[in-house]
Design an enzyme around this catalytic site. Sequence first.
Site, short mmCIF file in Angstrom:
data_model
loop_
_atom_site.label_atom_id
_atom_site.label_comp_id
_atom_site.label_asym_id
_atom_site.label_seq_id
_atom_site.Cartn_x
_atom_site.Cartn_y
_atom_site.Cartn_z
CD1 TRP A 20 -2.98 1.44 0.31
CD2 TRP A 20 -1.90 2.21 2.17
NE1 TRP A 20 -3.25 3.24 1.04
CE2 TRP A 20 -2.84 2.49 2.31
CE3 TRP A 20 -1.59 1.57 3.99
CZ2 TRP A 20 -3.61 3.64 2.97
CZ3 TRP A 20 -2.68 2.76 4.49
CH2 TRP A 20 -3.37 3.81 4.68
CG ASP A 101 -3.30 -3.21 6.32
OD1 ASP A 101 -4.45 -3.30 7.16
OD2 ASP A 101 -2.74 -2.89 5.72
CE LYS A 137 -9.94 0.17 2.06
NZ LYS A 137 -9.19 0.58 3.11
#
Length: 288
Positions: A20, A101, A137
Amino acid sequence: YQRRVHGYPSKEIYLPTPTWANHGPIMRDSGLKVVSYRYYRPADCGLDFAGMIEDIKAAPNKSIILLHACAHNPTGVDPTLEQWKEIAQIMKDKGHFPFFDAAYQGFASGDPERDAAPIRYFISQGFDLLACQSFAKNFGLYGQRAGALHFVCNNAEEKNRVDSQLKIVIRPMYSNPPVHGARIVAKVLEDPELTKLWRNEVKGMADRIMSMRLKLVDTLKKNGSVKDWSHVINQIGMFTYTGLNKDQVNKLINDYHIYLTQDGRISVAGLTSKNVEYVASSLHQVTK
C-alpha cells in the site's frame, strides 16, 4: 509505539514489494527505516514465495515484518494457508515480530473468519503480534476511518504495560478517536441479526467481485485473446495486477479512456455487467 518503546532492537520495518502506497510514508514519518522484501513476481503476476522466504530469513533476528492478512493491496496476490504456516515457522525461528494489516477482511473470500486465518494461526503458534484492522471497506465507512488496533500479549501485566504506553503515544497525537463509525460497527456486531445481514452483504460483495474476474477473463477469450489471464482469477480481493506494461496502460487510457495506475493495477470492484465487455475488448486491443 514500535519505534519508541517496543523491545525489539531493530528500528527497521520490512514491507512487501509492492505494498500500500501509504505504508512507507507512515513508517518513515514514525521514525522507522523502511526495508523491502520480495513479494510480487511480475513474470507470472503471482507470489514470489521463494524470494519472500529468502528475504525474511536474511532479515536480522527480531525484525518487524509487515504482512497483509488477506487481499494484498495492490496486487491481490495472497499466500496459501500452507505458505502462511511456513512463513510463521521461519518468523518464529528468527524471533521476528509480525505486524498484520487487515484492511479487507471479508472482501477476499467472502468469509471474515477465513480471511482472518493467517492472524489466528500466528496467534495459535504463540506469537506476540500487532494487527491493524480497518472497517472502512467491509462496513462501507470509508469517510469515518473506523478500525481497531490489536496487540496480542503474553499476560495481563504485559497488556497493562502496553496499554499505558499506547496512551502516551495517542494522547498528543489525536487524544480521542471519533466514535460515530466505531459505534456503527459495534451496533452491528453486537446484534446477531445485524451481524448475519452484514456477513451476507460482505459475501455478496466478494462474490460479485469474483464474478467480474471470471466474466472479464471469459470475455477476453471470446474476443480472441490467447494471452494467459489466469492470474486475474487467481488473485483475490478488490484489485488485480493485470500485467500490462506502461505503454499498454497509456494506450488504454489515451485511446479507450479506461483509467488505471501506471503499474497496471485495476479495481475489479469498478467492473460491472454494463462495462466489463468494453473493458475486455479494450484490454485485448492493447495486448494482442
